[in-house]
Design an enzyme around this catalytic site. Structure first.
Site, PDB file in Angstrom:
ATOM      1  N   HIS A  51     -54.369  31.281  22.108  1.00  0.00           N
ATOM      2  CA  HIS A  51     -53.085  31.140  21.382  1.00  0.00           C
ATOM      3  C   HIS A  51     -52.613  29.889  21.325  1.00  0.00           C
ATOM      4  O   HIS A  51     -51.834  29.378  20.638  1.00  0.00           O
ATOM      5  CB  HIS A  51     -51.929  32.065  21.974  1.00  0.00           C
ATOM      6  CG  HIS A  51     -51.025  32.166  21.152  1.00  0.00           C
ATOM      7  ND1 HIS A  51     -51.115  33.055  19.949  1.00  0.00           N
ATOM      8  CD2 HIS A  51     -49.543  31.963  21.247  1.00  0.00           C
ATOM      9  CE1 HIS A  51     -49.885  33.151  19.192  1.00  0.00           C
ATOM     10  NE2 HIS A  51     -48.989  32.452  20.114  1.00  0.00           N
ATOM     11  N   SER A 102     -47.722  31.280  15.312  1.00  0.00           N
ATOM     12  CA  SER A 102     -47.493  32.597  16.096  1.00  0.00           C
ATOM     13  C   SER A 102     -46.262  33.318  15.425  1.00  0.00           C
ATOM     14  O   SER A 102     -46.551  33.540  14.072  1.00  0.00           O
ATOM     15  CB  SER A 102     -46.992  32.249  17.435  1.00  0.00           C
ATOM     16  OG  SER A 102     -46.846  33.406  18.239  1.00  0.00           O
ATOM     17  N   TYR A 144     -39.856  27.762  13.175  1.00  0.00           N
ATOM     18  CA  TYR A 144     -40.320  29.082  13.957  1.00  0.00           C
ATOM     19  C   TYR A 144     -39.382  30.422  13.763  1.00  0.00           C
ATOM     20  O   TYR A 144     -39.935  31.382  13.312  1.00  0.00           O
ATOM     21  CB  TYR A 144     -40.403  28.607  15.474  1.00  0.00           C
ATOM     22  CG  TYR A 144     -40.672  29.574  16.394  1.00  0.00           C
ATOM     23  CD1 TYR A 144     -42.087  29.778  16.504  1.00  0.00           C
ATOM     24  CD2 TYR A 144     -40.087  30.523  17.164  1.00  0.00           C
ATOM     25  CE1 TYR A 144     -42.782  30.736  17.337  1.00  0.00           C
ATOM     26  CE2 TYR A 144     -40.444  31.368  17.940  1.00  0.00           C
ATOM     27  CZ  TYR A 144     -41.994  31.582  18.112  1.00  0.00           C
ATOM     28  OH  TYR A 144     -42.431  32.474  18.873  1.00  0.00           O
ATOM     29  N   ASP A 197     -57.915  34.557  21.254  1.00  0.00           N
ATOM     30  CA  ASP A 197     -56.388  34.648  21.272  1.00  0.00           C
ATOM     31  C   ASP A 197     -56.097  36.107  21.634  1.00  0.00           C
ATOM     32  O   ASP A 197     -56.187  37.231  20.945  1.00  0.00           O
ATOM     33  CB  ASP A 197     -55.784  34.627  19.890  1.00  0.00           C
ATOM     34  CG  ASP A 197     -54.421  34.167  19.855  1.00  0.00           C
ATOM     35  OD1 ASP A 197     -53.694  34.658  20.878  1.00  0.00           O
ATOM     36  OD2 ASP A 197     -53.819  33.822  19.066  1.00  0.00           O
TER      37      ASP A 197
END
Length: 707
Positions: A674, A556, A476, A639
């Site tokens: 999302h 993301s 991430y 999203d």
């Protein structure tokens, strides 16, 4: 400026060298001659038309992409068995950490394959209790989900919000707990909001934006001017009282918390996604004005508790790894309660004269209990090296609850006795798999600049380190978010299939405090990509896998990570899985809440930030004729966090640029956003498609448990 449209022929998809059959040519995606001028630099944007996601050309293209992806993945012989095993392993009871609601316990429970978890209340945790709220009744397909819930102080009322198709927009309702029925109250157009009740139960505070246009623009247009309101029970929303707004700061987000004694309202103001914040105070008892309490945006302050006019915060002020302080209105200095340690202070909560502090040490949890004077009382003994969550509750309570989980252990619920310091397990999931067959190992490797990066690798015991195993490397690296061990049925299935699962704790996250976060922000963003690339090189060098067998995955901000790394080092990976990714770094701030990420990434309106972001923006760094990894791009059609056009444009550009046989597929989940609130059925289908794609892309024969 924009100039005339130029049309290309549909790309030709050459036969793949693997055993899988080649998909037909990709859906036709016209390339237009759109050029933007950024400080004298001309940047082409040939797929700008895909930002009009509800226009007929885009809708037709999306449908054709989905049809192609479905056709290719359905042809993978092992997909049905993978989906069946995922369904079996997903089918176990899961519970959330209980909280007190008056004289009841409240918790969420999923019996296994329910699309949404159900809210129960009970007097005795040994019994399931009764259903208070079942989100599965909100829609037939599970796409309307619960997005927030808050009990009044006496537990007689529940304010809860729902969101449709994964959208961030919230609609608040109020339920009578004893009757199990809704009151007439309805609050709309809230977003990024909780509900904070007044202690007398007369109503709650919430945050909202002005009502958006009643068309597709509500999922696309930027949202500014967050406002704090009070809703009084039994009155229409039109009568709600505006408590606080800052028209001079359109990019501030406002949140509110009522103190446990009911006297004060703590107002938190952040700029976008920046964790540094300002704190304001309102005396509810006297209906006093909103006044500044602490902070000028130079550090983060998380409100924890108060004793009259002494307010306690977890802060990074003069402590990048976090400490706990006491603040008095108007005082010249703060008082330190728990000083900064060598480890990152991840969370804290107050109970009577004790403080429960949750720390991270190399991304693994440990918990300490301090006196209110900062004296260390004891450590909380945890079951192993994993993650914890919970330790919430009112300050007057003598018990609290927490979860413990790891990559190989599903989340169990523990009760912690604050006086005696003992934990007892109150819920243990029952799951039909052999936990002893798998092992997690933490290791450390050096990034490009020598920085020590932790990584946890999970695999079957005794797996051969000969480079033949397929592997997923997950990361991430952003927004001060820590990636800690957590159980996933999907990961267990991947391990059963013979795969390796590795998670790297990259700079940009919060694992080592604010300095670690800042080392991956803005002009330092390349550090994050270097950390991830070095993790891949380490796995290969140590024999865990090989480039042809290595997939990278992230969602993301992690989707940005995958997009940047696959464009910078395409030869290093066999497959790439960017999910709901931020992939166009020059346009992200033009849509929905994207402007809030400028504190993390920078802004294309700033010449220095523009040059930094252009250098790694995945969409802008694709080069024709380069052999990129096999890629499955996933997003949701609703999203409104990361606008799906990011994924659309990147998919079209990658399909056009691809210089070899490796497939590039786009999967658009319909009636999804999302990720929050996605129903179980959709989650299982998505993972089954992901693993089927990896079987195709990495060219391995999986072992699928058919129990």
């Amino acid at each position: 400026m924009a100039v005339k449209v130029a049309r290309d022929r549909a790309p030709f998809f050459p036969p793949m060298s693997s055993a899988a059959a080649a998909p037909p040519p990709y859906p036709h995606a016209p390339r237009i001659n759109h050029v933007d001028d950024y400080f004298g630099t001309h940047v082409v944007d040939p797929y700008r038309w895909l930002e009009e996601i509800d226009a007929a050309p885009a809708q037709r293209w999306i449908a054709e992409q989905n049809a192609l992806t479905e056709r290719v993945l359905a042809a993978v012989p092992q997909r049905a068995a993978i989906c069946s095993r995922l369904t079996t392993l997903w089918n176990y009871e899961r519970r959330s950490v209980p909280e007190k609601a008056g004289n009841l316990y409240a918790y969420f429970r999923n019996t296994g394959l329910q699309n949404q978890a159900v809210l129960y209340v009970t007097r005795d945790l040994a019994e399931p209790g009764r259903v208070l709220l079942d989100p599965n009744t909100f829609s037939t397909d599970g796409t309307v989900a619960l997005s927030g819930a808050s009990f009044s102080d006496d537990g007689t009322r529940l304010a809860y919000s729902i969101s449709a198709s994964g959208s961030d927009w919230q609609e608040w309702h109020v339920r009578d707990v004893a009757a199990g029925a809704d009151l007439p109250d309805l609050v709309r157009w809230a977003k990024f909001s909780s509900a904070s009740w007044r202690r007398d139960g007369s109503g709650f505070y919430y945050s909202r934006y002005d009502e958006p246009p009643q068309d597709a623009r509500q999922f696309k247009d930027t949202t500014y001017f967050h406002k704090l309101y009070f809703h009084r029970l039994g009155t229409p929303q039109s009568a709600d009282v505006l408590v606080y707004e800052r028209p001079d700061h359109k990019d501030w987000s406002l949140g509110a918390t009522t103190t446990e004694d009911g006297r004060f309202l703590i107002i938190d103001a952040t700029r976008g996604s920046d964790r540094n914040n300002r704190v304001f105070l309102k005396d509810i008892a006297s209906d006093g004005p909103v006044t500044a309490l602490i902070g000028d945006g130079e550090a983060s302050y998380e409100y924890l508790a108060n004793d009259a006019t002494t307010f306690y915060f977890r802060t990074t002020r003069d402590a990048p790894r976090g400490r706990i302080i006491a603040v008095e209105p108007g005082a010249a200095a703060v008082r330190e309660i728990v000083p900064q340690s060598d480890d990152s202070l991840d969370a804290a909560s107050f109970f009577g004269d004790a403080i429960v502090a949750q720390y991270l040490r190399d991304a693994r949890a440990f918990v300490r209990v301090y006196g209110i004077d900062g004296r260390l009382l004891r450590d909380v003994v945890l079951p192993g090296l994993g993650s914890v969550g919970g330790f919430g509750g009112k300050r007057s309570e003598r018990e609290t609850f927490y979860t413990y989980t790891s990559y190989t252990e599903p989340a169990s619920i523990y009760r912690y006795d604050l006086a005696g310091g003992l934990s007892s397990r109150v819920f243990a999931p029952q799951l039909a798999y052999d936990a002893d067959a798998f092992v997690s190992e933490q290791m450390f490797y050096a990034s490009k600049d020598g920085t020590r990066i932790p990584m946890i690798v999970t695999s079957k015991r005794g797996v051969a380190r000969d480079g033949t195993a397929p592997a997923i490397l997950y990361g991430y690296g952003g927004f001060d978010i820590s990636v800690t061990p957590a159980f996933s049925s999907a990961v267990i299935v991947w391990l059963e299939m013979g795969g390796i699962y590795a998670v790297a704790n990259l700079r940009g996250g919060g694992e080592y405090g604010e300095a670690w976060h800042e080392a991956g922000m803005k002009t330092q963003r390349q550090n994050v990509f270097d950390d991830f690339i070095a993790g891949a090189e380490y796995l290969i060098a140590e024999g865990w896998t090989s480039p042809a067998k290595l997939a990278i995955h992230g969602g993301s901000n992690g989707g940005l990570l995958v997009g940047a790394c696959m464009t910078q080092r395409p030869e290093l990976f066999g497959a790439a899985l960017p999910s709901v990714g931020v992939l166009d770094m020059l346009r992200f701030e033009r849509f929905t809440i994207g402007w809030a990420w400028t504190s993390e990434y920078g802004s294309a309106d700033d010449p220095d930030d523009f040059r930094t972001m252009l250098a790694y923006s995945p969409y802008h760094n694709l080069r024709d004729g380069v052999c990129y990894p096999s890629t499955l791009i996933t997003t949701g059609d609703h999203d409104d966090r990361v606008f799906p056009a990011h994924s659309f444009k990147f998919a079209a550009a990658l399909q056009h640029a691809q210089g070899c046989d490796n497939p590039v597929l786009l999967r658009v989940e319909m009636k999804a956003g999302h990720g929050a609130g996605k129903p179980t059925s959709k989650l299982i289908d998505e993972v089954a498609d992901r693993y089927a794609f990896l079987v195709l892309a990495l060219g391995f024969e999986p072992t699928v448990d058919r129990r």
